[in-house]
Motif scaffolding. Structure first.
Motif, PDB file in Angstrom:
ATOM      1  N   ARG A   1       0.828  -1.204   0.000  1.00 50.93           N
ATOM      2  CA  ARG A   1       0.000   0.000   0.000  1.00 50.93           C
ATOM      3  C   ARG A   1       0.862   1.254   0.000  1.00 50.93           C
ATOM      4  O   ARG A   1       0.556   2.235  -0.687  1.00 50.93           O
ATOM      5  N   GLU A   2       1.945   1.229   0.780  1.00 47.94           N
ATOM      6  CA  GLU A   2       2.830   2.391   0.811  1.00 47.94           C
ATOM      7  C   GLU A   2       3.478   2.618  -0.548  1.00 47.94           C
ATOM      8  O   GLU A   2       3.608   3.763  -0.999  1.00 47.94           O
ATOM      9  N   GLU A   3       3.879   1.522  -1.209  1.00 52.71           N
ATOM     10  CA  GLU A   3       4.486   1.665  -2.525  1.00 52.71           C
ATOM     11  C   GLU A   3       3.480   2.212  -3.534  1.00 52.71           C
ATOM     12  O   GLU A   3       3.815   3.060  -4.367  1.00 52.71           O
ATOM     13  N   VAL A   4       2.242   1.708  -3.466  1.00 47.23           N
ATOM     14  CA  VAL A   4       1.204   2.204  -4.373  1.00 47.23           C
ATOM     15  C   VAL A   4       0.938   3.683  -4.119  1.00 47.23           C
ATOM     16  O   VAL A   4       0.785   4.477  -5.055  1.00 47.23           O
ATOM     17  N   ALA A   5       0.876   4.051  -2.822  1.00 42.64           N
ATOM     18  CA  ALA A   5       0.641   5.462  -2.492  1.00 42.64           C
ATOM     19  C   ALA A   5       1.782   6.337  -3.005  1.00 42.64           C
ATOM     20  O   ALA A   5       1.539   7.429  -3.542  1.00 42.64           O
ATOM     21  N   ARG A   6       3.025   5.864  -2.838  1.00 41.64           N
ATOM     22  CA  ARG A   6       4.155   6.646  -3.341  1.00 41.64           C
ATOM     23  C   ARG A   6       4.114   6.754  -4.860  1.00 41.64           C
ATOM     24  O   ARG A   6       4.406   7.819  -5.416  1.00 41.64           O
ATOM     25  N   ARG A   7       3.743   5.650  -5.515  1.00 38.32           N
ATOM     26  CA  ARG A   7       3.691   5.694  -6.976  1.00 38.32           C
ATOM     27  C   ARG A   7       2.608   6.650  -7.462  1.00 38.32           C
ATOM     28  O   ARG A   7       2.804   7.420  -8.408  1.00 38.32           O
ATOM     29  N   ARG A   8       1.450   6.604  -6.797  1.00 38.58           N
ATOM     30  CA  ARG A   8       0.380   7.517  -7.190  1.00 38.58           C
ATOM     31  C   ARG A   8       0.759   8.965  -6.933  1.00 38.58           C
ATOM     32  O   ARG A   8       0.446   9.849  -7.745  1.00 38.58           O
TER      33      ARG A   8
END
Length: 397
Positions: free
Chosen positions: A167-174
């Protein structure tokens, strides 16, 4: 769970078992001191059933075998061995707990059958041994179930941690994608528009000078302001894109390779070192403005320096837009623990008709709040408007 709780629980278990087994030893007229020592040793070893399960398995089995083979105390003697079997199976051992249980049951069965001549019924002895076998199997099954449950819980925690990391990686990517989108939009809209304004103002200034006409101060202010806007917008775009590059390559550092060159030529964000230019530009638009600086001028934290500049910039812009013909005064006070920025005008704003806060004042308040400071923006009692920001500087040391 605290680290001491399992140790305390294991110690309590060993004490309870030792007390119960000691009672059986003392109540048995055929038991002696050796039996009491064997029982206490077998019970005390249970303290380590969780941390070193094979140790209590060995000590408890041998100690209770000595006691059971000597006085045939019956099923209660099997309890310490069952606990040790449970702990060993829970730790992942199979063969040694099975051998320990088999050895204990075989020896006690042989000892009880040997003592059958004193009046014990062999069938009752065998039935009792079968019952103990069932309890030993239950202890082994319980240990297996507990071990699988622990493995399941550990896997669940790992999956939860992995999901959180994902989730953190997805949030950073977004967030990175959103920054790139904003950078593209700024470049495609503001940059082009400001470039056109700057070019047209430059052409107008050039033609006026070529004809020998006096260049209007407003036109020069437009040319200078558009140039500053281009510089700051370019710096903002570089920050947005550079943050995205850092997230895509977190091992890259600012002191390696081409990135170092990019950092060295990047325009610095505006700060109070450009305050005089800002006020001069406001004066060129016809706004009478004065500047007062008190305290020892020194290097400020970057965010504080930038916020102070933006507050003055926004306040002077508001004076020009909403208080036509008014004069503005800018005061910068370098204190020991905070920086005070105050901009006042003598316009027509009144306490009984306060202005509706716009986007500029909202953004100003957000900047100050983010730094842990205080902002006061309101009409003055004698007329006009005042903006006062108190920005903490942190530990002066």
């Amino acid at each position: 769970m605290h680290a001491w709780r399992p140790v305390a629980m294991d110690g309590a278990l060993a004490v309870v078992v030792a007390v119960l087994q000691s009672v059986t030893v003392l109540a048995n007229p055929g038991a002696g001191a050796l039996d009491l020592v064997a029982v206490l040793a077998a019970s005390a070893a249970l303290v380590a059933w969780r941390r070193a399960p094979l140790v209590p398995l060995l000590v408890s089995t041998l100690g209770m075998l000595v006691y059971a083979a000597h006085v045939q105390p019956g099923p209660p003697a099997a309890f310490p061995v069952m606990v040790a079997v449970f702990g060993a199976v829970r730790a992942g051992h199979r063969v040694l707990p099975a051998l320990a249980g088999t050895l204990f049951l075989g020896v006690t069965l042989a000892a009880n059958l040997t003592g059958a001549a004193s009046g014990q019924d062999p069938q009752t002895i065998v039935q009792g041994t079968v019952l103990l076998l069932g309890w030993f199997l239950a202890a082994g099954v319980g240990g297996t179930v507990t071990r699988h449950r622990q493995a399941y819980l550990e896997q669940a925690e790992q999956r939860a941690a992995e999901a959180e990391r994902t989730r953190e990686e997805v949030a950073r990517r977004r967030a990175s994608e959103e920054r790139l989108r904003i950078a593209r939009e700024l470049h495609d809209t503001l940059t082009h528009s400001i470039s056109v304004i700057k070019v047209q103002a430059g052409v107008a200034v050039h033609l006026a000078r070529k004809r020998g006409d006096e260049v209007p101060a407003a036109l020069l202010a437009i040319q200078e302001a558009s140039g500053d806007a281009m510089r700051e917008l370019r710096a903002t775009l570089e920050v947005l894109r550079d943050d995205d590059a850092r997230e895509r390559d977190p091992h890259d550092s600012p002191d390696r390779g081409p990135r170092e060159d990019a950092e060295s030529v990047r325009p610095e964000p505006s700060g109070l070192d450009r305050l005089d230019d800002l006020v001069d530009r406001a004066r060129s638009t016809g706004l009478p403005a004065t500047v007062t600086v008190s305290g020892e001028r020194r290097r400020l934290p970057v965010e504080v320096d930038r916020a102070a500049y933006r507050i003055v910039q926004e306040a002077l812009t508001n004076v020009s837009r909403h208080a036509g013909g008014a004069a503005a005064s800018v005061r910068i006070d370098y204190g020991g623990t905070e920086l005070v920025v105050q901009v006042e005008d003598d316009g027509a704003a009144r306490n009984d008709a306060p202005p509706v806060p716009g986007v500029g004042l909202v953004g100003m308040r957000e900047r100050v709040t983010a730094l842990g400071g205080r902002l006061r923006a309101e009409p003055r009692a004698e007329g006009g408007f005042t903006v006062r920001a108190e920005l903490p500087l942190g530990d002066p040391s």
